[in-house]
Design an enzyme around this catalytic site. Structure first.
Site, PDB file in Angstrom:
ATOM      1  N   ARG A  60     -14.494  67.016  61.131  1.00 43.11           N
ATOM      2  CA  ARG A  60     -15.145  66.253  60.070  1.00 43.11           C
ATOM      3  C   ARG A  60     -15.639  64.906  60.609  1.00 43.11           C
ATOM      4  NH1 ARG A  60     -14.304  66.433  54.305  1.00 43.11           N
ATOM      5  NH2 ARG A  60     -12.699  68.004  54.604  1.00 43.11           N
ATOM      6  N   LYS A  63       0.056  79.002  64.183  1.00 41.65           N
ATOM      7  CA  LYS A  63       1.077  79.061  63.149  1.00 41.65           C
ATOM      8  C   LYS A  63       1.007  77.781  62.312  1.00 41.65           C
ATOM      9  CE  LYS A  63       5.065  77.085  65.514  1.00 41.65           C
ATOM     10  NZ  LYS A  63       5.829  76.183  64.731  1.00 41.65           N
ATOM     11  N   HIS A 103       3.098  79.689  70.954  1.00 43.32           N
ATOM     12  CA  HIS A 103       3.094  79.250  72.351  1.00 43.32           C
ATOM     13  C   HIS A 103       4.385  79.623  73.077  1.00 43.32           C
ATOM     14  CE1 HIS A 103       5.378  75.819  70.748  1.00 43.32           C
ATOM     15  NE2 HIS A 103       5.876  75.722  71.953  1.00 43.32           N
ATOM     16  N   LYS A 153       5.492  81.183  77.500  1.00 41.89           N
ATOM     17  CA  LYS A 153       6.418  80.635  78.493  1.00 41.89           C
ATOM     18  C   LYS A 153       6.823  81.711  79.491  1.00 41.89           C
ATOM     19  CE  LYS A 153       8.448  77.151  75.461  1.00 41.89           C
ATOM     20  NZ  LYS A 153       8.092  75.953  76.210  1.00 41.89           N
ATOM     21  N   GLU A 187      16.594  71.338  69.769  1.00 39.29           N
ATOM     22  CA  GLU A 187      15.693  70.225  70.106  1.00 39.29           C
ATOM     23  C   GLU A 187      16.434  68.902  69.948  1.00 39.29           C
ATOM     24  OE1 GLU A 187      11.334  71.077  68.704  1.00 39.29           O
ATOM     25  OE2 GLU A 187      12.690  71.383  67.016  1.00 39.29           O
ATOM     26  N   HIS A 246       9.349  81.441  66.632  1.00 42.43           N
ATOM     27  CA  HIS A 246       9.851  81.390  68.012  1.00 42.43           C
ATOM     28  C   HIS A 246      11.112  82.236  68.202  1.00 42.43           C
ATOM     29  CE1 HIS A 246       6.924  78.380  68.410  1.00 42.43           C
ATOM     30  NE2 HIS A 246       7.654  77.300  68.210  1.00 42.43           N
ATOM     31  N   LYS A 255      16.892  70.303  64.861  1.00 42.15           N
ATOM     32  CA  LYS A 255      16.348  69.070  65.438  1.00 42.15           C
ATOM     33  C   LYS A 255      17.478  68.056  65.622  1.00 42.15           C
ATOM     34  CE  LYS A 255      11.541  69.231  64.077  1.00 42.15           C
ATOM     35  NZ  LYS A 255      11.112  69.257  65.486  1.00 42.15           N
TER      36      LYS A 255
END
Lengths: 358, 507
Positions: B62, B166, B196, B200, B234, B258, B358
């Site tokens: 945009r 996703k 992704h 790997k 993570e 994942h 997380k």
């Protein structure tokens, strides 16, 4: 000995009797850091031979240690070595990673110094030092002597013979290489230096529209940095064998003539000044109807520029990175291939030999 | 993809094929993904001579921007995130970058875009081949896809492909709706749903490890395995994506995609060939065999939690509800632990425990297969620590494979201790792995869908996860456990395994 600054010795090289090499290596690994046995991975044996002077040890260690964990047996023809015995040194090298931290890929390094009979009979010394059940490669850096007993014995032992036809002085002679038995797997590091040139030449003709122009090539001009002719000869050998050109004759001015499906093709090569000895500098293919393909290095730093000109206009251009490949990079490419000789190398080699001694 | 063997000079070269000349149209090109991931990956592919010289990128967004401004912006990203930046190669690559601004919600925009791309075809020799990359919110999909269909931009599987990022929906219903919207315009052979994680190297190595070696596969079933654990932990928090994460949570953000992808690779049967639909057929069979939980099962077999403030790496970090873009009373889970069952011949009775979160203690992704105890009691009384053998596939970091087993401590007595036999990629292969996006983008250009999720795969994964989402949505804040940032998650997650007389592997 001062090895490559990008690698460091886990422990200073230590002289040990031959029958204690394995124990010494185990001791090196067992005494790392906290006294725990470190990871000791091995992927192959590498026998490195250099005739005469110091085996360019620094580069060899650097090239090997940054690649894969392996056991290297470095054989040195050392006139100062005691007669009829083999002097043995043991250590292990690891590369330094980013920030100067040791990287975990390490190689065990056994140096064997000998001269005279002890050197020629070194084959039997090497045998028990090889890690069992792993591939063995022979990297022959010395003067190439196919009749030499050490060479012929080690060659049979190895899955692949690695040479460098691009190194003046210690280079493998193309004709001698071509005369090795056809079942001898050969890896020529100089062939990898040519890979980007071959890829770029091929790329110019990937386009269906341009593919037909391949049969219209009528002249090839090569420039190289002398005095080693191996690269231009191998390149021309590859191009001509791939395109089905047959060698016809060599003219007095040095030009060679091929017969191709569409007629005669003339090829010339000339030496130009440069710093990278033996490197190809320019490839120029002249195609019918005022078209030509030009691939040249040196115009843009660390790159090769490819241009296809048609009727005075550049219709296709590409810039590709091509710094001078380091020994470790060349070796890495060689070790990543399977153990068979690249059949296209064999073709190119045969034609290169024809061109060098028509 | 074009096979180049008709070019006699290609034979024997490292690259014996190249993608066809193509324009990659990136919708949402002014976003982070294009700058930090997509363009660096494409540049690295070009630098390694994996792309045809006609390869062209058109960024669509945009924000008004000239081609040069777009190139400058991408230059920053490529310089900062590519594997090896060579300025001269960048200049050559950048000549193929263009930008086209417009309102993606206006159908007439797509007619202008089509004309623009056709002009570029003539200029760049891209022959009408397209890859559309949708790096935009799914809410923009209906207008975009419908307009592309109306404008005849969908082409055929040979000429046009579309990559979808996703999330592939929010639950089963929206996942099915999204698939329906995309498939109204594009054939399934044209649709590349990108995760992704599948790019790997170590995830791909699961297949090699299992099916290229004869020694492990015979042990890979209910006869020898007690249970399986899959962890994706993570340390990062929201990284400015609070608004997105509030909508997603741990289940949608990580587990449905994942972790489920890894699970299917670990649990699938050997495929007949390494070919897109053959591999994906086997993955789908695993998902179809998974036991879908009812409300009671969800209460018993799942744990959700949210991190509170704590310390990570010696630094104080805020709690989830203190992060930007997060509701002060949010019940979005940042941690999920789930016990799943696969009801098939191989896996019946072997629970699969998944956990992701997380702000956990350590960044670590791993699959561990825990073996049953040995049937004999011969040495049980000599073992100082009751342990079982474990085969662990480490996905990141310190990628590798290790086997834990018992060994005799040297000495006159029989004393046993668990030892690790370790393979590490880093100590065995010095070669750097390509980035996941590099591999996946190249696969798409080659028209290879093996590492992309198929519609039914996505929907079956949602079938397993949606009942959990529904139950969790109906819950109250009191149902949500809490864990301190920098720890390994809530106690309830430990209890989930302790009840079964098991425990999470310490990573």
């Amino acid at each position: 000995m001062t090895p490559d600054p990008t690698v460091y010795a886990i422990r200073a090289p230590k002289q040990v009797p031959l029958n204690q090499v394995d124990q010494e290596l185990s001791r090196i690994w067992a005494t790392q850091d906290d006294g725990q046995l470190k990871t000791r991975a091995s992927t192959f044996n590498l026998i490195v031979f250099s005739g005469g002077v110091a085996l360019d040890l620094e580069n060899t260690i650097g090239a090997v240690a940054v690649q894969y964990p392996c056991r290297t047996l470095a054989i040195m023809d050392d006139p100062t070595a005691p007669a009829d015995t083999v002097a043995t040194e043991v250590t292990a090298y690891c590369p330094l990673g980013s920030g100067g931290q040791p990287a975990p890929v390490c190689c065990e390094y056994v140096t064997l110094r000998a001269t005279g009979n002890a050197l020629h009979e070194l084959y039997t010394t090497v045998l028990p030092l090889l890690i069992p059940d792993l591939p063995t490669y022979l990297w022959w850096q010395g003067i190439f002597m196919p009749t030499d007993s050490l060479f012929s014995n080690l060659r049979v032992l190895a899955e692949r013979l690695i040479v460098d036809s691009g190194t003046p002085g210690t280079a493998a002679d193309l004709t001698t290489l071509d005369q090795l038995p056809t079942d001898q797997a050969i890896g020529d590091l100089n062939w990898w230096r040519l890979a980007p040139w071959r890829e770029l030449t091929a790329k110019a003709f990937d386009n269906e529209g341009r593919l037909a122009a391949l049969s219209e090539v009528h002249r090839v001009e090569l420039e190289y940095v002398g005095p080693n002719l191996a690269q231009p000869l191998l390149f021309l050998g590859w191009l001509s064998s791939r395109l089905g050109w047959q060698f016809q004759e060599q003219w007095d001015n040095g030009a060679v003539v091929f017969s191709g499906p569409q007629g005669e093709i003339e090829a010339v090569w000339r030496e130009v000044p440069g710093t990278t000895v033996g490197a190809l500098a320019t490839v120029r293919l002249l195609i019918n109807n005022e078209r030509y393909l030009l691939i040249r290095s040196g115009v843009i730093a660390d790159c090769v520029q490819l241009q296809l000109e048609e009727e005075g206009q550049c219709t296709f251009e590409q810039v590709t990175a091509l710094g001078e490949l380091r020994l470790d990079e060349l070796l890495a490419q060689e070790l990543q291939t399977n153990s068979q000789t690249d059949p296209y190398y064999r073709e190119a080699l045969a034609m290169a030999c024809t061109l060098s001694a028509p | 993809m074009t096979t180049l063997l008709q070019n006699p000079l290609r034979a024997g070269l490292r690259i014996d094929r190249l993608p066809k000349p193509v324009i990659m149209v990136i919708f949402g090109a002014s976003g982070d993904l294009a700058q930090r991931k997509l363009l660096p990956a494409l540049y690295d592919l070009a630098r390694e001579r994996n792309l045809p010289s006609e390869f062209t990128v058109v960024g669509v967004g945009r924000s008004p921007m000239s081609d040069d401004q777009f190139r400058d912006r991408m230059h920053e990203g490529v310089q900062g995130h590519s594997r090896d930046f060579v300025p001269q190669v960048w200049e050559d690559f950048a000549r193929g970058l263009f930008y086209f601004a417009g309102d993606l919600n206006q159908p007439e925009f797509y007619g202008e875009l089509r004309t623009y791309l056709e002009e570029l075809d003539t200029k760049r020799g891209t022959q009408g081949n397209r890859v559309y990359y949708l790096s935009i919110p799914p809410s923009s999909f209906p207008v975009l896809l419908e307009s592309m269909g109306t404008q005849g931009m969908a082409g055929t599987p040979e000429t046009v492909r579309i990559i979808v990022e996703k999330p592939f929906g929010r639950d089963l219903k929206t996942g099915q709706e999204l698939n329906a919207i995309v498939s109204r315009v594009f054939h399934e052979d044209q649709i590349y749903r990108i995760d992704h994680y599948l790019g790997k190297e170590t995830v791909q190595n699961i297949l090699v490890f299992r099916f290229a070696n004869a020694i492990f596969e015979p042990l890979w079933d209910r006869r020898y395995l007690d249970h399986v654990q899959i962890t994706v932990a993570e340390t990062v928090g929201l990284e400015g994506r609070g608004k997105y994460y509030e909508e997603a949570g741990a289940l949608r953000d990580m587990l449905q995609n994942h972790l489920m992808q890894v699970l299917t690779l670990v649990c699938m049967e050997p495929p007949a060939a390494i070919e897109a639909n053959t591999v994906r057929d086997e993955k789908v069979k695993v998902l179809r065999s998974m036991v879908v939980m009812d409300a009671k099962d969800v209460a018993l077999n799942t744990v959700r939690a949210q991190y509170s403030r704590g310390f990570l790496g010696g630094k104080a970090v805020p709690g989830y509800r203190e992060e930007g873009g997060v509701n002060l009373e949010s019940i979005t889970p940042t941690y999920a632990a789930v016990k799943l069952h696969i009801d098939n011949w191989r896996w019946s009775g072997v629970p699969i425990y998944l956990r992701t979160g997380k702000r956990l203690a350590k960044r670590a992704s791993e699959v561990s297969l825990h073996f049953r105890e040995s049937p004999s009691h011969l040495f049980r009384r000599y073992s100082t620590h009751p342990t079982t053998d474990v085969l662990a596939l480490r996905i990141q970091p310190d990628e590798g494979i290790s086997i834990r087993f018992d060994a005799k401590v040297p000495g006159p007595d029989i004393t046993m201790r668990p030892v690790n036999m370790d393979f590490r990629y880093g100590t065995t292969f010095a070669k750097k792995s390509p980035e996941a996006y590099e591999r996946l983008l190249l696969d798409c250009l080659y028209k290879d869908q093996t590492l992309f999720a198929r519609a039914d795969e996505v929907e079956y994964a949602w079938k397993v996860v949606t009942p959990i989402i529904e139950q969790w949505t109906q819950g109250t804040p009191a149902d949500l456990a809490s864990y301190e940032a920098g720890t390994w998650g809530p106690k309830a997650a430990d209890q989930l395994l302790n009840r079964d007389n098991r425990h999470w592997r310490r990573l």
